[in-house]
Design a protein around this motif. Sequence first.
Motif, PDB file in Angstrom:
ATOM      1  N   ASP A   7       0.833  -1.205   0.000  1.00 44.17           N
ATOM      2  CA  ASP A   7       0.000   0.000   0.000  1.00 44.17           C
ATOM      3  C   ASP A   7       0.869   1.257   0.000  1.00 44.17           C
ATOM      4  O   ASP A   7       0.578   2.227  -0.711  1.00 44.17           O
ATOM      5  CB  ASP A   7      -0.908   0.021   1.235  1.00 44.17           C
ATOM      6  CG  ASP A   7      -1.911  -1.116   1.253  1.00 44.17           C
ATOM      7  OD1 ASP A   7      -2.359  -1.525   0.164  1.00 44.17           O
ATOM      8  OD2 ASP A   7      -2.233  -1.601   2.355  1.00 44.17           O
ATOM      9  N   VAL A   8       1.923   1.226   0.811  1.00 44.90           N
ATOM     10  CA  VAL A   8       2.828   2.373   0.887  1.00 44.90           C
ATOM     11  C   VAL A   8       3.562   2.537  -0.445  1.00 44.90           C
ATOM     12  O   VAL A   8       3.711   3.655  -0.947  1.00 44.90           O
ATOM     13  CB  VAL A   8       3.840   2.204   2.039  1.00 44.90           C
ATOM     14  CG1 VAL A   8       4.767   3.415   2.117  1.00 44.90           C
ATOM     15  CG2 VAL A   8       3.121   2.004   3.373  1.00 44.90           C
ATOM     16  N   ALA A   9       3.998   1.408  -1.025  1.00 44.68           N
ATOM     17  CA  ALA A   9       4.697   1.459  -2.314  1.00 44.68           C
ATOM     18  C   ALA A   9       3.802   2.048  -3.397  1.00 44.68           C
ATOM     19  O   ALA A   9       4.235   2.893  -4.198  1.00 44.68           O
ATOM     20  CB  ALA A   9       5.153   0.056  -2.708  1.00 44.68           C
ATOM     21  N   GLN A  10       2.534   1.622  -3.408  1.00 43.43           N
ATOM     22  CA  GLN A  10       1.596   2.143  -4.415  1.00 43.43           C
ATOM     23  C   GLN A  10       1.368   3.633  -4.222  1.00 43.43           C
ATOM     24  O   GLN A  10       1.315   4.389  -5.198  1.00 43.43           O
ATOM     25  CB  GLN A  10       0.268   1.392  -4.310  1.00 43.43           C
ATOM     26  CG  GLN A  10      -0.753   1.817  -5.359  1.00 43.43           C
ATOM     27  CD  GLN A  10      -2.039   1.007  -5.277  1.00 43.43           C
ATOM     28  OE1 GLN A  10      -2.220   0.192  -4.387  1.00 43.43           O
ATOM     29  NE2 GLN A  10      -2.933   1.223  -6.226  1.00 43.43           N
ATOM     30  N   GLU A  11       1.250   4.055  -2.974  1.00 40.77           N
ATOM     31  CA  GLU A  11       1.023   5.471  -2.677  1.00 40.77           C
ATOM     32  C   GLU A  11       2.192   6.325  -3.162  1.00 40.77           C
ATOM     33  O   GLU A  11       1.999   7.468  -3.603  1.00 40.77           O
ATOM     34  CB  GLU A  11       0.832   5.645  -1.173  1.00 40.77           C
ATOM     35  CG  GLU A  11       0.379   7.021  -0.747  1.00 40.77           C
ATOM     36  CD  GLU A  11      -1.083   7.299  -1.055  1.00 40.77           C
ATOM     37  OE1 GLU A  11      -1.467   8.481  -1.008  1.00 40.77           O
ATOM     38  OE2 GLU A  11      -1.836   6.352  -1.365  1.00 40.77           O
ATOM     39  N   CYS A  12       3.409   5.777  -3.072  1.00 41.30           N
ATOM     40  CA  CYS A  12       4.614   6.526  -3.449  1.00 41.30           C
ATOM     41  C   CYS A  12       5.006   6.327  -4.906  1.00 41.30           C
ATOM     42  O   CYS A  12       5.896   7.028  -5.407  1.00 41.30           O
ATOM     43  CB  CYS A  12       5.790   6.105  -2.558  1.00 41.30           C
ATOM     44  SG  CYS A  12       5.587   6.522  -0.826  1.00 41.30           S
ATOM     45  N   GLY A  13       4.395   5.338  -5.559  1.00 42.04           N
ATOM     46  CA  GLY A  13       4.766   5.057  -6.931  1.00 42.04           C
ATOM     47  C   GLY A  13       6.129   4.412  -7.059  1.00 42.04           C
ATOM     48  O   GLY A  13       6.859   4.653  -8.030  1.00 42.04           O
ATOM     49  N   VAL A  14       6.501   3.573  -6.065  1.00 43.40           N
ATOM     50  CA  VAL A  14       7.795   2.881  -6.077  1.00 43.40           C
ATOM     51  C   VAL A  14       7.555   1.394  -5.833  1.00 43.40           C
ATOM     52  O   VAL A  14       6.431   0.955  -5.577  1.00 43.40           O
ATOM     53  CB  VAL A  14       8.754   3.446  -5.003  1.00 43.40           C
ATOM     54  CG1 VAL A  14       9.015   4.927  -5.237  1.00 43.40           C
ATOM     55  CG2 VAL A  14       8.193   3.222  -3.596  1.00 43.40           C
ATOM     56  N   SER A  15       8.621   0.622  -5.890  1.00 44.92           N
ATOM     57  CA  SER A  15       8.508  -0.822  -5.658  1.00 44.92           C
ATOM     58  C   SER A  15       8.531  -1.126  -4.163  1.00 44.92           C
ATOM     59  O   SER A  15       8.994  -0.310  -3.351  1.00 44.92           O
ATOM     60  CB  SER A  15       9.677  -1.549  -6.336  1.00 44.92           C
ATOM     61  OG  SER A  15      10.903  -1.201  -5.705  1.00 44.92           O
ATOM     62  N   ALA A  16       8.058  -2.322  -3.805  1.00 47.65           N
ATOM     63  CA  ALA A  16       8.113  -2.758  -2.412  1.00 47.65           C
ATOM     64  C   ALA A  16       9.560  -2.846  -1.939  1.00 47.65           C
ATOM     65  O   ALA A  16       9.855  -2.608  -0.762  1.00 47.65           O
ATOM     66  CB  ALA A  16       7.415  -4.109  -2.254  1.00 47.65           C
ATOM     67  N   ALA A  17      10.480  -3.191  -2.871  1.00 47.21           N
ATOM     68  CA  ALA A  17      11.899  -3.285  -2.502  1.00 47.21           C
ATOM     69  C   ALA A  17      12.432  -1.932  -2.040  1.00 47.21           C
ATOM     70  O   ALA A  17      13.268  -1.855  -1.121  1.00 47.21           O
ATOM     71  CB  ALA A  17      12.702  -3.798  -3.690  1.00 47.21           C
ATOM     72  N   THR A  18      11.964  -0.859  -2.655  1.00 43.55           N
ATOM     73  CA  THR A  18      12.396   0.479  -2.244  1.00 43.55           C
ATOM     74  C   THR A  18      11.919   0.779  -0.833  1.00 43.55           C
ATOM     75  O   THR A  18      12.655   1.359  -0.022  1.00 43.55           O
ATOM     76  CB  THR A  18      11.837   1.545  -3.214  1.00 43.55           C
ATOM     77  OG1 THR A  18      12.335   1.284  -4.526  1.00 43.55           O
ATOM     78  CG2 THR A  18      12.260   2.941  -2.787  1.00 43.55           C
ATOM     79  N   ILE A  19      10.695   0.382  -0.510  1.00 40.06           N
ATOM     80  CA  ILE A  19      10.173   0.581   0.846  1.00 40.06           C
ATOM     81  C   ILE A  19      11.024  -0.185   1.848  1.00 40.06           C
ATOM     82  O   ILE A  19      11.419   0.348   2.895  1.00 40.06           O
ATOM     83  CB  ILE A  19       8.699   0.133   0.949  1.00 40.06           C
ATOM     84  CG1 ILE A  19       7.841   0.830  -0.109  1.00 40.06           C
ATOM     85  CG2 ILE A  19       8.179   0.393   2.354  1.00 40.06           C
ATOM     86  CD1 ILE A  19       7.773   2.323   0.025  1.00 40.06           C
ATOM     87  N   HIS A  20      11.335  -1.441   1.522  1.00 40.16           N
ATOM     88  CA  HIS A  20      12.131  -2.281   2.437  1.00 40.16           C
ATOM     89  C   HIS A  20      13.552  -1.743   2.598  1.00 40.16           C
ATOM     90  O   HIS A  20      14.181  -1.951   3.642  1.00 40.16           O
ATOM     91  CB  HIS A  20      12.164  -3.726   1.934  1.00 40.16           C
ATOM     92  CG  HIS A  20      10.887  -4.468   2.169  1.00 40.16           C
ATOM     93  ND1 HIS A  20      10.372  -4.673   3.436  1.00 40.16           N
ATOM     94  CD2 HIS A  20      10.021  -5.059   1.300  1.00 40.16           C
ATOM     95  CE1 HIS A  20       9.239  -5.361   3.348  1.00 40.16           C
ATOM     96  NE2 HIS A  20       9.003  -5.597   2.069  1.00 40.16           N
ATOM     97  N   TYR A  21      14.065  -1.064   1.589  1.00 41.13           N
ATOM     98  CA  TYR A  21      15.403  -0.475   1.689  1.00 41.13           C
ATOM     99  C   TYR A  21      15.431   0.576   2.794  1.00 41.13           C
ATOM    100  O   TYR A  21      16.387   0.675   3.564  1.00 41.13           O
ATOM    101  CB  TYR A  21      15.799   0.146   0.345  1.00 41.13           C
ATOM    102  CG  TYR A  21      17.080   0.948   0.398  1.00 41.13           C
ATOM    103  CD1 TYR A  21      18.322   0.320   0.416  1.00 41.13           C
ATOM    104  CD2 TYR A  21      17.042   2.335   0.436  1.00 41.13           C
ATOM    105  CE1 TYR A  21      19.500   1.056   0.476  1.00 41.13           C
ATOM    106  CE2 TYR A  21      18.209   3.084   0.490  1.00 41.13           C
ATOM    107  CZ  TYR A  21      19.435   2.439   0.511  1.00 41.13           C
ATOM    108  OH  TYR A  21      20.597   3.178   0.577  1.00 41.13           O
TER     109      TYR A  21
END
Length: 286
Positions: free
Chosen positions: A121-135
């Motif tokens: 959900d956070v990745a979609q909101e930011c327009g990035v991949s889940a991997a970027t969130i986990h980074y």
Amino acid sequence: MEDTESALRDRVREVLRGHPGSQRAFAEQIGLDATKLSKSLAGTRRFTPAELTRIAETGNVTVNWLINGSDEAETVAAVPQRSAALSRTADAQEAGRHQQILDAAWHLIAERGYHSVRVSDVAQECGVSAATIHYHFPGRDDLLTEALRHSVRQAFDRQVAELHSIDDAHDRLLRLVELQLPKPGLLRLEWSIWLQVWNESARNPKMGVLHSDSYTRWHDTIARTIREGQQQGVFVADADPEDLALSLTALIDGLGIQVLTDRPGRSVERMRQVLHDYVNRDIVQH
């Protein structure tokens, strides 16, 4: 006073130099007319508390640094303990991405609830991949932890920006009360984060320690203000500031929860009146 204002303008210029993009683009990002930013930098207009808060957040600095030249300078509000302070990076682009993710996670958690928000959900909101969130946030618990730190930072920045020019302790205490009312918008969202942190702290010792350190900052700010009021002769001199701060913060917490849960007869206006009555009855010197 002029030296302080001049130093503040110099630090805002330093923020601008370290931020990618033009001065006009920075003004747009913080929601300020570019002409007003230019006038404030020239000294013909003062930055408002809300503008200082947005400059600090966008520039990856604190309002305390903007006004006083140090994150840990002694000021009208107690400085967050290190465990409750947000981590920062010197890389502007990296900091911008981290802040974007944190803002999105903070709003989603506040609006939907921690257990209803997924990394996707956070990745979609930011327009990035889940991997970027986990980074930036290795685990989902890290999102809530940083959301709390984000709330602590926002409250501290807002308090320093709003209170640094208020010398009278009575006026400052009433302003502190006003800044804690769960009014629609940012303050109500902050309350939502705190309610969820209280719940998670009951089962997660690590979150409990962070919550305790974060709450200490708020309690100490109230106690500091009461102590100054006693020195000014506007608050009762024979009462323990710590005891008064304990009672006032407990009253704020209890009333805030009742307002947030829409208990009949509990409104922001009623909460304000009850808190003002308490201050005038039990804290003000008559």
